[in-house]
Structures are given as C-alpha cells and as structure tokens.
Design a protein around this motif. Structure first.
Motif, PDB file in Angstrom:
ATOM      1  N   ASP A 143       0.836  -1.201   0.000  1.00 49.90           N
ATOM      2  CA  ASP A 143       0.000   0.000   0.000  1.00 49.90           C
ATOM      3  C   ASP A 143       0.878   1.261   0.000  1.00 49.90           C
ATOM      4  N   LEU A 144       1.983   1.210   0.753  1.00 51.48           N
ATOM      5  CA  LEU A 144       2.904   2.346   0.786  1.00 51.48           C
ATOM      6  C   LEU A 144       3.512   2.591  -0.592  1.00 51.48           C
ATOM      7  N   GLU A 145       3.943   1.506  -1.269  1.00 50.82           N
ATOM      8  CA  GLU A 145       4.502   1.652  -2.605  1.00 50.82           C
ATOM      9  C   GLU A 145       3.469   2.218  -3.576  1.00 50.82           C
ATOM     10  N   TYR A 146       2.241   1.727  -3.487  1.00 50.12           N
ATOM     11  CA  TYR A 146       1.176   2.226  -4.356  1.00 50.12           C
ATOM     12  C   TYR A 146       0.952   3.721  -4.130  1.00 50.12           C
ATOM     13  N   ARG A 147       0.911   4.120  -2.880  1.00 48.25           N
ATOM     14  CA  ARG A 147       0.697   5.540  -2.569  1.00 48.25           C
ATOM     15  C   ARG A 147       1.872   6.411  -3.060  1.00 48.25           C
ATOM     16  N   MET A 148       3.095   5.882  -2.914  1.00 49.94           N
ATOM     17  CA  MET A 148       4.248   6.638  -3.394  1.00 49.94           C
ATOM     18  C   MET A 148       4.201   6.803  -4.913  1.00 49.94           C
TER      19      MET A 148
END
Length: 106
Positions: free
Chosen positions: A84-89
């Motif tokens: 989820d963090l990678e997607y948001r970044m």
C-alpha cells in the motif's frame, strides 16, 4: 497662470527683465527637472514596497510547501502495509508528473 506660451515668453516678468522664447523654455525645463530630484526617494520607497511584497509571497510559498509536504506525509502514513505504501508513493509521483506536464503546457 492662464496665459498661453507665446504670451508668457514675451511678457515682462515681475523682476523687470524680458526673456526670449529660448530662455523661457530653458527656465521651464530647469524648473521641471528640479522636481525630479525627489524621484530617487520614491524609487527607494517603491523598492521597499516591492521587497515587502516579494517577502510576503515567499512566506506564502514556503507555507504552502510545508503544508503540501505535511499532506503527503500524512497520506503515506495511512498505508497499512508495504504494498500500500509503494502504491501511494507511485500515485504521488504520477500526480507530480501530471502537474509538471500541465505547468509545461503538455
């Protein structure tokens, strides 16, 4: 005061002398140029105003950048896992690329 140029240029002055048209033109130019002595003071005042306005916009820009950075950090902090963090970044990167393209005119 209501006299025309030709009347003023050939009339007898209060001190008793007469001026030719050339002398009259030179004397009026000298008088009008002496009023420009005060212009540097207004230039300094204008420079002070412009520097104040520039400082104001710099503060507004800095405040916007700080709030935008805080918004991005809060958005990334809401991620529940690494994916989820990678997607948001990646989403933030895409938004910034779209904004840059819009600014360039693409």
């Amino acid at each position: 005061m209501g006299k025309r140029y030709s009347d003023c240029a050939t009339q007898q002055l209060a001190c008793g002398e007469r001026k030719t048209k050339e002398e009259y033109i030179m004397s009026t130019m000298t008088i009008s140029n002496s009023s420009s002595i005060s212009r540097p003071a207004t230039s300094v005042q204008a420079a002070g105003v412009f520097s104040s306005v520039a400082a104001f916009f710099k503060r507004v820009g800095n405040a916007y950048e700080r709030s935008e950075a805080a918004r991005k950090e809060a958005y990334l902090a809401e991620a529940v896992d690494l994916y989820d963090l990678e997607y948001r970044m990646q989403r933030l990167d895409r938004e910034s690329a779209q904004t840059a393209a819009w600014i360039k005119g693409f």
